[in-house]
Design a protein around this motif. Structure first.
Motif, PDB file in Angstrom:
ATOM      1  N   ASN A   1       7.477  16.631 -12.074  1.00 10.90           N
ATOM      2  CA  ASN A   1       8.583  15.907 -11.450  1.00 10.90           C
ATOM      3  C   ASN A   1       8.094  14.551 -10.950  1.00 10.90           C
ATOM      4  N   TYR A   2       8.710  13.502 -11.445  1.00 17.55           N
ATOM      5  CA  TYR A   2       8.397  12.168 -10.938  1.00 17.55           C
ATOM      6  C   TYR A   2       9.663  11.320 -10.956  1.00 17.55           C
ATOM      7  N   SER A   3       9.664  10.318 -10.114  1.00 22.23           N
ATOM      8  CA  SER A   3      10.815   9.427 -10.006  1.00 22.23           C
ATOM      9  C   SER A   3      10.446   8.055 -10.560  1.00 22.23           C
ATOM     10  N   THR A   4      11.418   7.361 -11.092  1.00 20.91           N
ATOM     11  CA  THR A   4      11.186   6.023 -11.633  1.00 20.91           C
ATOM     12  C   THR A   4      12.053   4.993 -10.908  1.00 20.91           C
ATOM     13  N   ILE A   5      11.601   3.771 -10.968  1.00 21.01           N
ATOM     14  CA  ILE A   5      12.295   2.651 -10.339  1.00 21.01           C
ATOM     15  C   ILE A   5      12.415   1.545 -11.373  1.00 21.01           C
ATOM     16  N   ASP A   6      13.597   0.980 -11.532  1.00 13.33           N
ATOM     17  CA  ASP A   6      13.784  -0.163 -12.415  1.00 13.33           C
ATOM     18  C   ASP A   6      13.628  -1.446 -11.613  1.00 13.33           C
ATOM     19  N   SER A   7      13.015  -2.455 -12.227  1.00 14.20           N
ATOM     20  CA  SER A   7      12.722  -3.685 -11.497  1.00 14.20           C
ATOM     21  C   SER A   7      13.987  -4.440 -11.093  1.00 14.20           C
ATOM     22  N   ASN A   8      14.939  -4.567 -12.012  1.00 16.13           N
ATOM     23  CA  ASN A   8      16.233  -5.204 -11.705  1.00 16.13           C
ATOM     24  C   ASN A   8      16.080  -6.543 -10.987  1.00 16.13           C
TER      25      ASN A   8
ATOM     26  N   SER B   1       0.829  -1.205   0.000  1.00 14.93           N
ATOM     27  CA  SER B   1       0.000   0.000   0.000  1.00 14.93           C
ATOM     28  C   SER B   1       0.863   1.255   0.000  1.00 14.93           C
ATOM     29  N   LYS B   2       2.008   1.193   0.623  1.00 14.84           N
ATOM     30  CA  LYS B   2       2.907   2.350   0.704  1.00 14.84           C
ATOM     31  C   LYS B   2       3.576   2.637  -0.638  1.00 14.84           C
ATOM     32  N   ASP B   3       4.134   1.593  -1.268  1.00 13.59           N
ATOM     33  CA  ASP B   3       4.931   1.770  -2.485  1.00 13.59           C
ATOM     34  C   ASP B   3       4.197   1.389  -3.764  1.00 13.59           C
ATOM     35  N   GLY B   4       3.149   0.583  -3.639  1.00  6.18           N
ATOM     36  CA  GLY B   4       2.420   0.133  -4.827  1.00  6.18           C
ATOM     37  C   GLY B   4       2.987  -1.128  -5.450  1.00  6.18           C
ATOM     38  N   TYR B   5       4.038  -1.676  -4.845  1.00  8.86           N
ATOM     39  CA  TYR B   5       4.634  -2.897  -5.395  1.00  8.86           C
ATOM     40  C   TYR B   5       5.390  -3.646  -4.302  1.00  8.86           C
TER      41      TYR B   5
ATOM     42  N   VAL C   1      10.346 -12.066  -8.368  1.00  6.99           N
ATOM     43  CA  VAL C   1       9.016 -11.722  -8.875  1.00  6.99           C
ATOM     44  C   VAL C   1       8.636 -10.353  -8.337  1.00  6.99           C
ATOM     45  N   ILE C   2       7.925  -9.579  -9.150  1.00  7.69           N
ATOM     46  CA  ILE C   2       7.386  -8.310  -8.665  1.00  7.69           C
ATOM     47  C   ILE C   2       5.868  -8.350  -8.737  1.00  7.69           C
ATOM     48  N   LEU C   3       5.223  -7.925  -7.655  1.00  2.00           N
ATOM     49  CA  LEU C   3       3.778  -7.762  -7.597  1.00  2.00           C
ATOM     50  C   LEU C   3       3.497  -6.274  -7.531  1.00  2.00           C
ATOM     51  N   PHE C   4       2.544  -5.786  -8.345  1.00  2.00           N
ATOM     52  CA  PHE C   4       2.253  -4.361  -8.260  1.00  2.00           C
ATOM     53  C   PHE C   4       0.786  -4.052  -8.508  1.00  2.00           C
ATOM     54  N   SER C   5       0.400  -2.869  -8.074  1.00  6.56           N
ATOM     55  CA  SER C   5      -0.976  -2.409  -8.167  1.00  6.56           C
ATOM     56  C   SER C   5      -1.361  -2.120  -9.613  1.00  6.56           C
ATOM     57  N   THR C   6      -2.632  -2.309  -9.924  1.00 10.62           N
ATOM     58  CA  THR C   6      -3.117  -2.033 -11.287  1.00 10.62           C
ATOM     59  C   THR C   6      -3.157  -0.543 -11.600  1.00 10.62           C
ATOM     60  N   THR C   7      -2.992   0.315 -10.586  1.00 12.79           N
ATOM     61  CA  THR C   7      -2.942   1.763 -10.829  1.00 12.79           C
ATOM     62  C   THR C   7      -1.509   2.285 -10.923  1.00 12.79           C
ATOM     63  N   LEU C   8      -0.531   1.439 -10.684  1.00 12.05           N
ATOM     64  CA  LEU C   8       0.861   1.870 -10.740  1.00 12.05           C
ATOM     65  C   LEU C   8       1.296   2.009 -12.199  1.00 12.05           C
ATOM     66  N   LEU C   9       1.749   3.188 -12.586  1.00 13.13           N
ATOM     67  CA  LEU C   9       2.254   3.395 -13.944  1.00 13.13           C
ATOM     68  C   LEU C   9       3.546   2.612 -14.136  1.00 13.13           C
ATOM     69  N   HIS C  10       3.634   1.911 -15.262  1.00 13.97           N
ATOM     70  CA  HIS C  10       4.815   1.105 -15.554  1.00 13.97           C
ATOM     71  C   HIS C  10       5.013   1.029 -17.059  1.00 13.97           C
TER      72      HIS C  10
ATOM     73  N   ASN D   1       5.201   6.015  -6.627  1.00 14.30           N
ATOM     74  CA  ASN D   1       4.003   6.557  -5.952  1.00 14.30           C
ATOM     75  C   ASN D   1       2.812   6.793  -6.877  1.00 14.30           C
ATOM     76  N   SER D   2       2.905   6.408  -8.146  1.00 17.05           N
ATOM     77  CA  SER D   2       1.809   6.690  -9.082  1.00 17.05           C
ATOM     78  C   SER D   2       0.561   5.864  -8.785  1.00 17.05           C
TER      79      SER D   2
END
Length: 258
Positions: free
Chosen positions: A175-182, A7-11, A188-197, A155-156
């Motif tokens: 201004n927005y920040s991005t994160i690479d999955s790496n 809930s905090k990070d979206g993933y 495995v990465i789990l993320f919210s359906t509202t998280l821009l990717h 945070n999207s």
């Protein structure tokens, strides 16, 4: 990562969510389908050589049979029931679970802009996914964990429905920040359906797997029911309901079968 981070990070990134033996088995089976000869080099070498030779063909026609194979041979089910991954999923959604039967392999090539599977920034809710669902992504073949996976917009997931047209955002914050999955193989990465990717540009071919999972007993108002769903887990309460057979609770319906 702690479950509260979703809930905090979206993933959530789950390290070693899949066993190395399962990853190797899936790689081997995919290579048998596309290379159709004895694997004598490293799995990645065979994979990259094949797609470098076929990159002018329609990728969808190459990938679709592999998608069907992963479902028909229960590899999707095996992935989702990996103990560590399954525990995270059930912590988020409960145990009455279904996965989209149109879950898909996604390939990333060096000429991404011509690639059917290359995706710009987007939210899964644009395609009708529910906010009660979770997206799962994992690499199956890659040169390195920093080469061409997926990027997330930090945070999207808290921004709501981002205005969009023609599958692209119409407006984003200045201004927005991005994160690479790496991710390493097995992560495995789990993320919210509202998280821009989006797809990350890479220098080498990469094959990943994307799935959407939901608790099929949640009441939804989205278009997600227009997808095909395959149940892969039942809660203990649902198991009792399945034994009883119907909501009329026919008396002693299965007494002679116990």
């Amino acid at each position: 990562m702690k479950i509260e981070n979703f809930s905090k990070d979206g993933y959530l990134i789950i390290r070693n969510g899949l066993s190395s033996s399962l990853i190797k088995e899936i790689q081997t089976q995919i290579l048998k389908k596309i290379v159709k000869k004895k694997i004598i080099k490293s799995p990645y070498t065979h994979f990259s050589n094949f797609f470098n030779k076929t990159k002018n063909e329609k990728l969808f026609n190459l990938i679709k049979p592999l998608n069907n194979y992963l479902f028909s041979e229960e590899y999707i089910n095996k992935i989702l029931h990996q103990k560590k991954l399954f525990n995270y999923i059930t912590s988020l959604l409960g145990r009455d679970l279904a996965v989209t039967a149109d879950s898909s392999l996604t390939i990333n090539l060096t000429d991404n802009k011509k690639n059917y599977y290359y995706k710009e920034w987007h939210q899964e809710i644009w395609s009708g996914a529910s906010t009660s669902s979770v997206v799962i992504w994992l690499p199956l073949f890659h040169k390195s964990r920093t080469d061409g996976q997926i990027s997330l917009m930090k945070n999207s997931h808290k921004w709501g429905h981002v205005p969009n047209s023609n599958k692209k955002p119409l407006k984003l914050p200045k201004n927005y920040s991005t994160i690479d999955s790496n991710l390493n193989l097995g992560d495995v990465i789990l993320f919210s359906t509202t998280l821009l990717h989006k797809t990350s540009t890479g220098k080498h071919p990469r094959l990943g797997l994307s799935m959407t999972v939901k608790n099929y007993k949640y009441k939804e108002t989205s278009f997600s029911d227009n997808h095909n769903w395959k149940i892969f887990s039942y809660s203990e309460m649902t198991k009792i309901q399945r034994i009883l057979g119907n909501h009329y609770l026919s008396p002693f319906r299965v007494i002679d079968n116990q």
